[in-house]
Design a protein around this motif. Structure first.
Motif: not given
Length: 164
Positions: A42-56
């Motif tokens: 689960v997570g989100f993408y940065n503003e440029q949509y080139n990095s997925a950040i896995i938050s949990k």
């Protein structure tokens, strides 16, 4: 270092996994040994949509099944949990993770088939799901990460840094 970073060869795609998420994965892997285990990233993408950040992560649902060389992720409670995460934190399904106990983190044909089906299934609302495979065992973890673009070839991401 407090995160593990992966990138594509052309560095256009990145995945960031914080140490706290990896610690939780390691606990689940160690407790399932010698069987496979897995769950949802689960997570989100940065503003440029080139990095997925896995938050949990979501650990294996109660109806998951596993053995030493196989894992079938269940679905009990998954939709409710993902809906809550979206509503409360604006975080969402990014992909899947699973564990190859005492083995390499290389993906199998079954992994490719499953993730390709997910990327092409509109119900997931995730046309580029990520797969994190953890191999090895306690203190000798190995990681492989892949992106599965809809109707396209999978992309293997390389480790940018190792955890200290």
């Amino acid at each position: 270092m407090n995160e593990l970073n992966f990138t594509s060869e052309n560095q256009k795609l990145k995945v960031v996994i914080p140490n706290i998420v990896l610690d939780e994965i390691h606990i689940l892997c160690t407790s399932s040994y010698p069987n496979e285990t897995g769950g949802i990233l689960v997570g989100f993408y940065n503003e440029q949509y080139n990095s997925a950040i896995i938050s949990k992560l979501i650990p294996p649902p109660s109806d998951s099944k596993s053995g030493p060389t196989w894992f079938i992720r269940g679905i009990n409670g998954v939709k409710k949990k993902l809906d809550q995460l979206w509503y409360n934190e604006k975080e969402y399904y990014i992909g899947e993770w699973h564990y190859h106990p005492g083995s390499s983190s290389n993906l199998s044909n079954q992994d490719i088939k499953q993730m390709s089906e997910i990327s092409n299934n509109d119900n997931y609302k995730c046309p580029e799901p990520i797969l994190l495979i953890v191999g090895g065992e306690y203190k000798n973890w190995e990681y492989s990460t892949y992106v599965f673009p809809k109707n396209n070839k999978l992309i293997h991401l390389d480790v940018l840094n190792e955890l200290c």
